[in-house]
Each structure stands twice: as structure tokens, then as C-alpha cells.
Design an enzyme around this catalytic site. Structure first.
Site, PDB file in Angstrom:
ATOM      1  CG  HIS A  58     -12.106  27.451 -50.969  1.00  0.00           C
ATOM      2  ND1 HIS A  58     -11.046  28.241 -50.535  1.00  0.00           N
ATOM      3  CD2 HIS A  58     -11.455  26.576 -51.727  1.00  0.00           C
ATOM      4  CE1 HIS A  58      -9.849  27.995 -50.847  1.00  0.00           C
ATOM      5  NE2 HIS A  58      -9.934  26.877 -51.724  1.00  0.00           N
ATOM      6  CD  GLU A  93      -9.130  26.310 -54.975  1.00  0.00           C
ATOM      7  OE1 GLU A  93      -8.710  27.197 -54.439  1.00  0.00           O
ATOM      8  OE2 GLU A  93      -8.822  24.949 -54.826  1.00  0.00           O
ATOM      9  CG  HIS A 144      -9.334  21.360 -51.204  1.00  0.00           C
ATOM     10  ND1 HIS A 144     -10.457  22.032 -50.844  1.00  0.00           N
ATOM     11  CD2 HIS A 144      -8.574  22.310 -51.796  1.00  0.00           C
ATOM     12  CE1 HIS A 144     -10.384  23.301 -51.222  1.00  0.00           C
ATOM     13  NE2 HIS A 144      -9.116  23.230 -51.728  1.00  0.00           N
ATOM     14  NE  ARG A 184      -4.040  28.778 -44.768  1.00  0.00           N
ATOM     15  CZ  ARG A 184      -4.173  30.138 -45.379  1.00  0.00           C
ATOM     16  NH1 ARG A 184      -5.013  30.680 -44.666  1.00  0.00           N
ATOM     17  NH2 ARG A 184      -3.974  30.637 -46.454  1.00  0.00           N
TER      18      ARG A 184
END
EC number: 5.3.1.8
Length: 413
Positions: A98, A133, A272, A291
Site C-alpha cells: 500500500h 493495516e 505482505h 499487487r
């Protein structure tokens, strides 16, 4: 206080049984991947207000300062800045990363200027926000997080004894660490698709053999048991994503197993992937994902390489830190969300918890009764059993009794 009605997202990687068992509802036979709690426009929770059932998005939009508090609105704007989830992975999610805020702003502006439709499959940036996150395990939870030390990654790849991987081994052993990881990841993701698919297939066969044998005890590198675990992950990923270059890319990353109550914080630029398990996840309200592999979706390698932070090292496993009033806090370096846990014992009251910001409270074990100035039930009480959640607007005081575990999601201003 309002009891939340929440939506389950049926992504293909989800577990058929974990969320139904957690909620005490019948399984549908279809994957149930995520239960969303919050005001994300993609699947907002609903609450029962005087005018009937309303989405939390509409409730917040009608009175942002009243629902969120003036401090949260000043800091993060007139919307709930976090999304809380129950996540149940039965198979691996995509390998991803991200952006930070500035990267998201730049990327969004660039795609807007180029006229890339926001729903186009090649679109990277859906908004201008970052997406940190936190995942907290409710069961044993496996994932990949951050880069291994280059020498450890080299030893793992060397142990497979695959000729096509030997140039990567040499780079990882000879070059400066960060530069080596960048060069190898770039080479893997830009390799000829047919050639890398054959390499993945050969590597997967070798990894399966080594996992069954308990790893390679050659000198140097990680211990045999950890190495066997890494090979088992490689073989599993290749089973789910045959021929995908992300299988080799994943060998560059740390394999992490969380035990119940342990958590991982995933900041900007950290590659991740979640592999399996049930957990509570909280994130900033954003849909920006780049991605790296393990997916049939678009992989924008140049943009990915702009975002990834090639910083090797052991991932930091978080454990809750005891605070006043029985609160156990998972400390993170951002303000959009704050996650903590309360273990409520019979005969003991917790709180009242006084918040200047909005809260979502999720019961994950036993049962807990919330008591506040206003509530759904007579007497200002709202009972929650496992899987049930409540929304508490800013300024409300809440006390807890019962015999259970409650996660508290709020904003840190």
C-alpha cells in the site's frame, strides 16, 4: 449506542465455515471472507434509528461532528476514518503493498489526468488516502510480511537447487542488501511468463520435497524447521497459484505465524500477504492496493517498485500493552485507527470508557453488556454475544459487564 448489522463479503479465498461458526449462523456452502463493520461505501453497516434502518455512511454524513466529534473531523474529514473487519482466510490472499499518503495523492492525480476510469482493472489508485493495516489473530494466523535478510533469502533459494534461480542467489549474496532485493524482485516480476512458470513449477516440486524432509540443514541461513516451513509455504502457494511469479517473490519475504492475541502492523511500502486463519483487522478507509503476485489481477511493476520499501528485517509482532481501566492497547504509529481489547470478568465492571471520538465495539468471546447514557434496550443496555458489534458515537460514555472479550476500535486524535 446502536447494534450494527454487517455485511459478509464472499471473496474466493474466504473460509466456508470460520465466520458462520464465529457468528453462530448456518454456513451457506460459499466462501465467507470478511465481515465489514463501519461506514465504507462498498458495504456500510446499518443501524436502527428513529427513522428506521439507516446505513452508517448516511448517519455520519447527516451530522459528521455529532457522530465523529469535532477533533476527528478536523483531523480526518467528515467520514469514519477506519474500517473494522473480521477476516477468515482459507487460502492465500494476493501479495500486495500500500502507498503512503503522498504516493497515493500523486498516483491518484496521475491516473485522473490520464483519464483511467476509476473502475478500470488497470487502475491502481481509487482514492488519495494511505491504507495502513493491523491484523490481530483470533486463531493461529499465517502470513508473509516484509523482506527477509538477503542472505537468508539466498539460502532458501539455493536449497531448492533450481538452475534458473541461481543468478538470483548470486545477486542476493553479492550485492548491497536493499539493492539486491530490488533487483531480484524486479527480475522475477518482469521475467518471461512461460519461463518463470516453468521455474515456479520446478521450485514447487523441490520445495514440497524439502518440506516433507524437514528442510535443508546446510550451514548458514535459517534453522532447519523454519526453512521447512518456508518451503511448505512455497509449495502451498504454487498449488493455489500455479506458475505465478509471486510464488518466487514470496520466498523473499518473512513467514510469520501469529498466535491468538498477537498482531501485525502493516505500514506503507511493506509487501505482505495473509495465508490462513481468523483475525480482527482494522485499516484506514482506503482501497489503494498494488499487487506483486498471487493474483490474476493487474500487476503494475514500475509503479509497484516506486512504492515498495526494500527494508529487510524481522517483522515486529505486537502484543497488547496493559493500560488503565483494563484496556489492552495495540500501539501503532498512525491516528486513523486505534485498536484495543478488554477481557471482561464476571462480577467486575469495566469503564465507563469515555471517548471524544466514535467507537465500534466487537465481542469476540463470551458475552458482554454495554451500559451507557442511551441504548437500544430499556435501561440503556445493549447486550453483545460473540460476533455482535455496536457503534457508539463520539462523546458517549460506555461501561461493560459480563464474561467475555471485547475489541474496541476508535480514532487516536
Amino acid at each position: 449506542m446502536d447494534r450494527l448489522s454487517n455485511t459478509v463479503r464472499p471473496y474466493a479465498w474466504g473460509s466456508i465455515s470460520a465466520i458462520p461458526e464465529f457468528l453462530g449462523t448456518p454456513a451457506t456452502g460459499e466462501p465467507q471472507a470478511e465481515l465489514w463493520m463501519g461506514a465504507h461505501p462498498g458495504a456500510p453497516s446499518t443501524v436502527a434509528r428513529a427513522d428506521g434502518e439507516q446505513s452508517l455512511t448516511d448517519v455520519v454524513a447527516a451530522d459528521p461532528e455529532g457522530e465523529l466529534g469535532p477533533e476527528a473531523v478536523r483531523a480526518f474529514g467528515p467520514r469514519l476514518p477506519f474500517l473494522l473487519k473480521l477476516l477468515a482466510a482459507a487460502s492465500p490472499l494476493s501479495l500486495q503493498v500500500h502507498p503512503d499518503r503522498e504516493q497515493a495523492r500523486q498516483g491518484f492525480a496521475d491516473e485522473e489526468a490520464r483519464g483511467v476510469p476509476v473502475n478500470a482493472p488497470e487502475r491502481n489508485y481509487k482514492d488519495t488516502n494511505h491504507k495502513p493495516e493491523l491484523i490481530c489473530a483470533l486463531t493461529d494466523f499465517d502470513g508473509l510480511c516484509g523482506f527477509r535478510r538477503a542472505r537468508d533469502a539466498a539460502d532458501l533459494l539455493a536449497g531448492l537447487d533450481v538452475d534458473a534461480l541461481k543468478p538470483y542467489v548470486d545477486i542476493l549474496r553479492a550485492s548491497p542488501e536493499s539493492a539486491a532485493l530490488r533487483e531480484v524482485l524486479t527480475a522475477v516480476l518482469t521475467a518471461d511468463r512461460h519461463e518463470i512458470a516453468a521455474t515456479v513449477e520446478e521450485a514447487a516440486r523441490a520445495a514440497a520435497r524439502l518440506a516433507d524432509a524437514g528442510g535443508d540443514d546446510a550451514e548458514g541461513g535459517t534453522p532447519a524447521r523454519a526453512r521447512a516451513g518456508a518451503y511448505a509455504v512455497c509449495a502451498s502457494l504454487a498449488h493455489h497459484y500455479p506458475g505465478d511469479p509471486g510464488v518466487i517473490a514470496a520466498m523473499l519475504l518473512n513467514h510469520v505465524r501469529l498466535h491468538p492475541g498477537e498482531a501485525l502492523y502493516l505500514g506503507a511500502g511493506v509487501p505482505h500477504a495473509y495465508l490462513s486463519g481468523l483475525g480482527v483487522e482494522i485499516m484506514a478507509n482506503s482501497d489503494n492496493v498494488l499487487r506483486c503476485g498471487l493474483t490474476p489481477k493487474h500487476v503494475d511493476v514500475p509503479e509497484l517498485l516506486r512504492i515498495v520499501r526494500f527494508e529487510p528485517g524481522e517483522p515486529a509482532v505486537l502484543r497488547p500493552e496493559a493500560g488503565p481501566g483494563g484496556e489492552e492497547l495495540y500501539e501503532v504509529p498512525i491516528g486513523e485507527f486505534r485498536l484495543s481489547r478488554y477481557v471482561v470478568a464476571p462480577g467486575a465492571a469495566v469503564g465507563p470508557v469515555d471517548a471524544r471520538t466514535p467507537q465500534i465495539l466487537l465481542c469476540t468471546a463470551g458475552h458482554v453488556v454495554l451500559r451507557g447514557a442511551a441504548g437500544q434496550d430499556e435501561g440503556g443496555e445493549l447486550p453483545l454475544r460473540r460476533g455482535q458489534s455496536a457503534y457508539v458515537p463520539a462523546g458517549e460514555r460506555v461501561a461493560m459487564t459480563g464474561d467475555g472479550t471485547l475489541f474496541r476500535a476508535t480514532v487516536d486524535v
